[in-house]
Structures are given as C-alpha cells and as structure tokens.
Design a protein around this motif. Structure first.
Motif: not given
Length: 569
Positions: A498-505
């Motif tokens: 439920d954060t709206g984010y998955r992974g990083r770039t």
C-alpha cells in the motif's frame, strides 16, 4: 516414454537448437549414470529449469503451476508431514478451490514420495508441476503463516504463551538458554522471513521505555512492522548475538558481526550491529541477498546519453572516476556494475572495501581492518605492488588515501572510488579542501558522477493524473519545460504494501572533466561556478534526470523532491 521427447518438445517450442540437443544426447549416452536429458540441458545452460518443467508438463499432460497461491495451502494437509521429507523431495500437498487435493512436485517421476503422501492423507490426489523455488516459498509461507504475512503486525505478543515464557522478570534466566529456546528462534525466523518477503534491506530493532519497535527499511524508507513487549528484548537480542557469534554478556559496548541465513532458495548475508542506548541494546541487521544481486550497468537506471558517457569513461586506460552521494545512494552497486563490465581475463582488478558486500568472481577484493593497521591507505600501497590494471577504493576518507589514489591514476591505473558530497561539482572542492593541489586534481580526475536512489512506481497500481498548481510551480522553478501534462503515481496495493512504490531506480548527474572545467579548478573556482559550467556543457543535474523519469512514469515528483531538494530551492 522416450527420454528425448523432452528435447523434441523444446525444439518445437524453439527453446532449443538441433545442434544443442545432439550434444546433450551424446553426453547422456556417454554418461554411465544416465542423467535425464532435461538436467543435462540445464547444466549446459541451453535452457532454463522453468522451460524444462513446462516441457515435462506437456509431455506428461500434467498442469504447470507458476506460483503457489496462499489460499491453496491447507494446514490440515501439511501438519502430519515432516518438513524434512517435503524439502528433500520438493513436494507439497495443496487444497484446490473445489476441495480436491493436488500435490505440487518438481519431479513427477518421483512416485515414491507421491505415493507416501497419498497413503498418509488417505485420499485420491492429482499432480501439478511446480518449480523448486515456488515449493520452497510455499513451505516457508506455511510455517510462518500466522507471523509472516506482509500486512500483519505483532501488536499484542503478551497473548502468545510461547513469547510470554521469554520474560526476564526474575532476572536469573541464562541468556544463552533463552537465546536457543523455540519461541525466540521462531520469532527471529519470522522477522527474517517477513523482511525477505517485503524486500527489506535492513531490520531495525529499537527498544524504548515500555516496548520494542521493529522496523523494516523497504526501498529506502522505514516502515513499522512489529511492536513487542520490553521484557522480550533480552532474549531477542541474545539470539541475534548468538547467530552473529557476538558476546551475549557484553551489553555496554557496541558490537559488529555477521551471519548467513537461508530462506527457501535464497541465501542472505546478514550484517549485525548492536549499540547500547537508554532503552536497551539497539540492533540493526543489514540484509544482502546474494541470489538476486545483479550489477549490469543497463539495470541501474541510466538514460541513454549518461550510460554512453559513463561507459566511455570506464574504458579509459588511466585516471580517477569518483562517485558521490550520501550513504545508501547506490554508489557501491554502480562501482560493482562498472567492475563487472571491465572484468575480463586480460585485466587485473583489485579492490579495497569496508566491508566487502558482494563477492565478484575474478576480482581480488581486500577487506580493510583498522584494528590491525590495515587502512584504506595501507591496503592501497600494497595493492600497487600486485601489478593491478584497475583499482577500486571503497571510499576516499582522508588525505593519505586521496594522495595514493591520485598517484596511482597518474602512473597509469584506472581508479574508481567514492566521496560523500551532495553533487558532482562539490567533489572537486572537497579534494582541494582535503589538501590535494588543484593541478593534481586536474591531471588525475576524469569524471565525477553524483547519484541518488528513488522509489519506482508500483507497476500493479500505477495510474496517470493531471499535475496540480503546486507541482507545476515546482517544475517551473526547476526550469523544466515539457509539453507533457500527465504524471504518474501508485494508488497502493498488496504488491507494494500500500505504498504505491516497488523497487528503486537511480538518478544520475555525470560531470565529465574537460578543458574548461580544468581551467576553473586551477583558478580555485567554487563548486557553484564549476557546476554552472558543466550544465552549459549539457550536463543533466540530479533534479533534471529525476524529472525525466517522472515524465516517463518511472517515479513520482514527490520522490524526486525527497532526494534532490537542494537543486530546486
């Protein structure tokens, strides 16, 4: 059925070539043990395990199950089966939606294991084919179902009779005995399992006056995950110390250690750090997943131009390339990516690191040990006697290390290292402030790249929206011009907690040192003048690179502002 039918199926699916199949069949004929053709093909890296399983599925007309859903794992089916048996044979009984029993297995030829489970359950069962990693994951989720669900928090552990038995009210319990009791072992395993499932990079165990908070750092941001009673902290910390081979009786001094855990098919290196504070011992666990580590430059988030210029820089025969940014901005990953590109048999690559986070095959990696005098500077001196072509220094922390690195570059070595500065231009002034003469900086440094990590929008809940006035004002103040009026964000779902984010770039600011910049360095110009000159030379700032990723739907404006606020103030 004929053994080569699998090969024929793979040929028909264009997963394999005739020559490759012939070679595998020849090896199978010469092999006394008569290994199955699928195993030989995967050993030769001609096909993947999944491709073989799908071919077996077609050959035997058995359904292939990509992932085991949580709702198909039934406790009643597994409770009487030994975990060792299930793991050894890679097999797991499941309950289908209509109530029938299906048995997921990797080897449909293993009729002994299948028949044993059928006899224990006393019911007719049908088979499905699954990968070993999916079965390992299903077994892990079964054994940590109550404690390990990603959305769950242990807010009232005192209701758990097992945990209640860990209290130290009498003060006479043996900590070593407590550390090895089943309840605390299961609790620690639950932390690790949930952290790995959540893609956490760190676990923070923070004791306060009345309670203990456990937080996970996921995609660079801390999230509260568990709340425990204060009386459980001694047993919990002792268990972690035992795992990391630390002194469980020492509570007054900080300690550092390491251990390795295995969850399913994942091997995780854990760095353990303990620090005493007013509420008790605070523990931070850094998780390094060896199995999912990937260091390709094309996977870091470079735009086309930045990647082209960076690849050109690392192909130079000598000079210093510096990476800058705060702790946790991905500098080490970028360095490893560069070394992976350069790692060929005709090059001698050596590194000095603190600590060595990942092992790179074919690279000589050296761990500094300040307690015995093995510092960055001393290690670098000894490495120069090892006839290196490329040297990676984990961090330039002092004048001595900086001087040796520069001398190395001037004597024909390519040196890659990091500095803690906010942007690329500040790295030049930082070296001069350390005591390096400007002419040495001009002669040795060939490129500086600042970087940050931003969270990527979750692809499962990504939605477009029209930016508001405040967002348009930020873009205008940042001098960003674009004809696009559509931005993107995640609405939150189970896949991203439920954060709206998955992974990083990554977002990057690459400053290539040219003649104009060298003139400014020799004139002792400030970092602002150097940065403005680099921008006139078409350098994208961190903010600009971030905004480009906002417009392409990779991240959000809020996330770019979080890590590059200085660029737009």
């Amino acid at each position: 059925m004929k053994a080569d039918l699998i090969g024929q199926i793979l040929l028909a699916q264009k997963m394999l070539e005739e020559q490759q199949l012939s070679e595998a069949l020849s090896l199978q004929a010469d092999n006394v043990k008569q290994h199955r053709i699928g195993h030989i093909l995967t050993d030769l890296n001609y096909v993947t395990d999944i491709e073989v399983l799908k071919a077996i599925s077609k050959q035997w007309d058995i359904p292939y199950l990509k992932k085991i859903p949580q709702d198909k794992i039934d406790k009643e089916l597994v409770v009487n089966l030994p975990i060792e048996f299930l793991k050894k044979h890679k097999i797991l009984p499941l309950r289908d939606n209509d109530g029938t029993i299906i048995i997921a297995c990797v080897e449909p030829f293993d009729t002994t294991a299948f028949d044993a489970i059928v006899n224990i359950l006393g019911q007719t069962c049908r088979r499905v084919i699954c990968s070993s990693s999916a079965i390992e994951d299903g077994l892990s989720r079964y054994f940590y179902e109550n404690e390990g669900a990603p959305s769950q928090t242990l807010t009232d552990p005192d209701n758990n009779s097992e945990l209640a038995s860990l209290s130290l009210e009498s003060g006479t319990e043996d900590l070593l005995d407590l550390a090895n009791r089943a309840p605390v072992v299961k609790l620690v395993n639950t932390f690790f399992f949930q952290a790995v499932q959540s893609r956490a990079s760190d676990i923070h165990i923070e004791p306060f006056e009345q309670q203990v908070k456990v937080r996970f750092r996921i995609d660079g941001v801390l999230h509260n995950r568990f709340t425990l009673s204060k009386k459980h902290v001694a047993a919990l910390v002792s268990r972690l110390k035992v795992m990391a081979n630390l002194n469980i009786a020492e509570r007054r001094l900080p300690q550092d250690g390491r251990c390795r855990i295995k969850i399913g098919e994942k091997e995780i290196d854990v760095r353990v750090s303990t620090v005493p504070n007013s509420g008790g011992e605070r523990v931070v666990l850094r998780l390094l997943d060896k199995t999912s580590a990937s260091f390709g430059l094309d996977q870091l988030g470079f735009d086309t131009e930045t990647e082209r210029h960076f690849r050109k820089l690392i192909r130079k025969p000598y000079g210093i390339i510096l990476l800058t940014g705060p702790t946790g901005s991905g500098k080490t990953t970028t360095l490893y990516g560069a070394l992976s590109e350069l790692n060929t048999e005709d090059r001698n690559i050596m590194t000095v690191e603190d600590p060595i986070e990942y092992r790179l095959h074919g690279v000589g990696q050296m761990q500094i040990q300040p307690k015995i005098g093995l510092t960055f500077a001393n290690s670098l001196r000894h490495i120069l006697r090892q006839d290196p072509d490329i040297i990676m220094v984990g961090e330039i922390r002092d004048l001595e290390t900086a001087r040796i690195a520069i001398q190395s570059a001037l004597t024909g070595h390519l040196v890659l290292s990091t500095l803690h500065t906010n942007d690329s231009a500040s790295a030049v002034t930082r070296l001069i402030d350390m005591g390096i003469e400007p002419y040495l900086v001009c002669s040795s440094v060939i490129g500086i790249m600042a970087q940050r990590l931003v969270r990527a929008i979750c692809p499962d809940c990504k939605k477009s929206y029209e930016p508001g006035e405040e967002e348009l004002l930020v873009l205008k103040n940042g001098k960003i011009k674009s004809g696009k009026n559509t931005l993107y964000r995640g609405s939150g779902c189970v896949h991203c907690i439920d954060t709206g984010y998955r992974g990083r770039t990554g977002i990057f600011e690459l400053m290539v040192i040219d003649d104009r910049l060298r003139e400014l360095v020799m004139a002792n110009a400030g970092s602002n003048k150097i940065k403005q000159a680099a921008i006139k030379n078409n350098m994208n700032t961190l903010f600009e690179d971030g905004i480009n990723k906002v417009f392409t739907g990779q991240t959000t404006l809020e996330e770019v502002l979080r890590v590059t606020q200085d660029d737009v103030v």
